[in-house]
Design a protein around this motif. Structure first.
Motif, PDB file in Angstrom:
ATOM      1  N   HIS A  14     -10.392   7.995  -1.861  1.00 46.99           N
ATOM      2  CA  HIS A  14      -9.014   7.657  -1.495  1.00 46.99           C
ATOM      3  C   HIS A  14      -8.119   8.876  -1.662  1.00 46.99           C
ATOM      4  O   HIS A  14      -6.897   8.750  -1.683  1.00 46.99           O
ATOM      5  CB  HIS A  14      -8.506   6.497  -2.342  1.00 46.99           C
ATOM      6  CG  HIS A  14      -9.003   5.175  -1.858  1.00 46.99           C
ATOM      7  ND1 HIS A  14      -8.240   4.041  -1.882  1.00 46.99           N
ATOM      8  CD2 HIS A  14     -10.193   4.799  -1.316  1.00 46.99           C
ATOM      9  CE1 HIS A  14      -8.925   3.034  -1.387  1.00 46.99           C
ATOM     10  NE2 HIS A  14     -10.121   3.473  -1.038  1.00 46.99           N
ATOM     11  N   ALA A  62      -7.020   5.072   3.900  1.00 50.01           N
ATOM     12  CA  ALA A  62      -7.824   6.120   3.258  1.00 50.01           C
ATOM     13  C   ALA A  62      -8.933   6.612   4.190  1.00 50.01           C
ATOM     14  O   ALA A  62      -9.182   7.818   4.287  1.00 50.01           O
ATOM     15  CB  ALA A  62      -8.414   5.606   1.955  1.00 50.01           C
ATOM     16  N   ARG A  63      -9.575   5.696   4.903  1.00 51.39           N
ATOM     17  CA  ARG A  63     -10.642   6.098   5.829  1.00 51.39           C
ATOM     18  C   ARG A  63     -10.079   6.865   7.023  1.00 51.39           C
ATOM     19  O   ARG A  63     -10.724   7.775   7.548  1.00 51.39           O
ATOM     20  CB  ARG A  63     -11.413   4.874   6.305  1.00 51.39           C
ATOM     21  CG  ARG A  63     -12.302   4.292   5.238  1.00 51.39           C
ATOM     22  CD  ARG A  63     -13.084   3.084   5.748  1.00 51.39           C
ATOM     23  NE  ARG A  63     -13.861   2.494   4.683  1.00 51.39           N
ATOM     24  CZ  ARG A  63     -13.816   1.219   4.354  1.00 51.39           C
ATOM     25  NH1 ARG A  63     -13.050   0.372   5.015  1.00 51.39           N
ATOM     26  NH2 ARG A  63     -14.551   0.764   3.362  1.00 51.39           N
ATOM     27  N   THR A 117       0.860  -1.185   0.000  1.00 50.00           N
ATOM     28  CA  THR A 117       0.000   0.000   0.000  1.00 50.00           C
ATOM     29  C   THR A 117       0.892   1.230   0.000  1.00 50.00           C
ATOM     30  O   THR A 117       1.975   1.210   0.580  1.00 50.00           O
ATOM     31  CB  THR A 117      -0.898  -0.009   1.248  1.00 50.00           C
ATOM     32  OG1 THR A 117      -1.749  -1.174   1.192  1.00 50.00           O
ATOM     33  CG2 THR A 117      -1.772   1.228   1.335  1.00 50.00           C
ATOM     34  N   GLU A 177      -4.963  -0.398   2.253  1.00 47.44           N
ATOM     35  CA  GLU A 177      -5.387   0.746   1.441  1.00 47.44           C
ATOM     36  C   GLU A 177      -6.648   1.422   1.977  1.00 47.44           C
ATOM     37  O   GLU A 177      -6.653   2.628   2.244  1.00 47.44           O
ATOM     38  CB  GLU A 177      -5.604   0.295  -0.001  1.00 47.44           C
ATOM     39  CG  GLU A 177      -6.135   1.369  -0.915  1.00 47.44           C
ATOM     40  CD  GLU A 177      -6.421   0.860  -2.319  1.00 47.44           C
ATOM     41  OE1 GLU A 177      -6.674   1.715  -3.192  1.00 47.44           O
ATOM     42  OE2 GLU A 177      -6.414  -0.369  -2.551  1.00 47.44           O
ATOM     43  N   CYS A 178      -7.728   0.691   2.125  1.00 51.97           N
ATOM     44  CA  CYS A 178      -8.993   1.294   2.550  1.00 51.97           C
ATOM     45  C   CYS A 178      -8.938   1.787   3.996  1.00 51.97           C
ATOM     46  O   CYS A 178      -9.472   2.853   4.309  1.00 51.97           O
ATOM     47  CB  CYS A 178     -10.141   0.319   2.344  1.00 51.97           C
ATOM     48  SG  CYS A 178     -10.498   0.010   0.593  1.00 51.97           S
ATOM     49  N   CYS A 210     -14.094  -0.112  -4.580  1.00 54.64           N
ATOM     50  CA  CYS A 210     -14.360  -0.466  -3.180  1.00 54.64           C
ATOM     51  C   CYS A 210     -15.556   0.352  -2.694  1.00 54.64           C
ATOM     52  O   CYS A 210     -16.139   1.107  -3.449  1.00 54.64           O
ATOM     53  CB  CYS A 210     -13.124  -0.204  -2.304  1.00 54.64           C
ATOM     54  SG  CYS A 210     -12.672   1.538  -2.183  1.00 54.64           S
ATOM     55  N   ASP A 211     -15.898   0.235  -1.404  1.00 53.01           N
ATOM     56  CA  ASP A 211     -17.051   0.977  -0.890  1.00 53.01           C
ATOM     57  C   ASP A 211     -16.642   2.222  -0.106  1.00 53.01           C
ATOM     58  O   ASP A 211     -17.457   2.803   0.598  1.00 53.01           O
ATOM     59  CB  ASP A 211     -17.963   0.076  -0.060  1.00 53.01           C
ATOM     60  CG  ASP A 211     -17.260  -0.496   1.162  1.00 53.01           C
ATOM     61  OD1 ASP A 211     -16.052  -0.269   1.342  1.00 53.01           O
ATOM     62  OD2 ASP A 211     -17.932  -1.187   1.951  1.00 53.01           O
ATOM     63  N   CYS A 212     -15.407   2.655  -0.235  1.00 58.20           N
ATOM     64  CA  CYS A 212     -14.950   3.893   0.417  1.00 58.20           C
ATOM     65  C   CYS A 212     -15.552   5.104  -0.299  1.00 58.20           C
ATOM     66  O   CYS A 212     -15.844   5.045  -1.488  1.00 58.20           O
ATOM     67  CB  CYS A 212     -13.424   4.010   0.350  1.00 58.20           C
ATOM     68  SG  CYS A 212     -12.538   2.736   1.251  1.00 58.20           S
ATOM     69  N   ALA A 262     -11.845   5.540  -5.622  1.00 62.40           N
ATOM     70  CA  ALA A 262     -12.549   4.511  -4.849  1.00 62.40           C
ATOM     71  C   ALA A 262     -13.594   3.786  -5.689  1.00 62.40           C
ATOM     72  O   ALA A 262     -14.612   3.355  -5.174  1.00 62.40           O
ATOM     73  CB  ALA A 262     -13.198   5.162  -3.622  1.00 62.40           C
TER      74      ALA A 262
END
Length: 135
Positions: A113, A93-94, A5, A89-90, A108-110, A105
């Motif tokens: 990013h 980012a969160r 990452t 990664e997620c 994914c469900d973010c 993003a």
């Protein structure tokens, strides 16, 4: 190169409006940005070198949302934080938050990013803390 990452810390020298692939035109206020991605395919974290080539003008082909930001003349990569072998990664980012809606993003469900902040030093500390917390 190892997979892992990464987070790019990008400085944008002035306000810009940039067309970001399918996302269309987006306003980008001047300041610091943190883009978090992963590189688990062939080449691993060598993907960061590809992003550097986009930022320096050595490469034209845009594959990811961040390539459109990096390809703007007002953008420079200030630094890169990596986490070899870590699939975080997620989570990173969160943790960084302050996302630019929908950016980076799409798989994914973010919400995003890409984070924006006024101060590059403070954003770098936030990125370092997020990487450390999730390793």
């Amino acid at each position: 190169m190892d997979p892992g990452t990464y987070t790019l810390i990008v400085e944008l020298a002035r306000d810009r409006t940039i067309t970001v692939g399918a996302l269309g035109e987006r306003p980008f206020p001047a300041g610091a940005y943190a883009y978090t991605g992963s590189a688990f395919g062939p080449g691993g974290l060598a993907r960061v070198d590809r992003h550097r080539e986009i930022a320096s003008g050595e490469r034209e082909t845009r594959h990811w949302h961040v390539d459109y930001l990096l390809g703007d003349a007002a953008a420079t990569i200030e630094s890169v934080v990596t986490a070899p072998e870590a699939d975080i990664e997620c989570a990173v980012a969160r943790s960084i938050d302050a996302g630019v809606q929908g950016f980076g993003a799409s798989d994914c469900d973010c919400e995003s990013h890409l984070a924006h902040a006024g101060d590059v030093s403070a954003l770098r500390r936030t990125v370092d803390d997020a990487h450390a917390a999730h390793r």
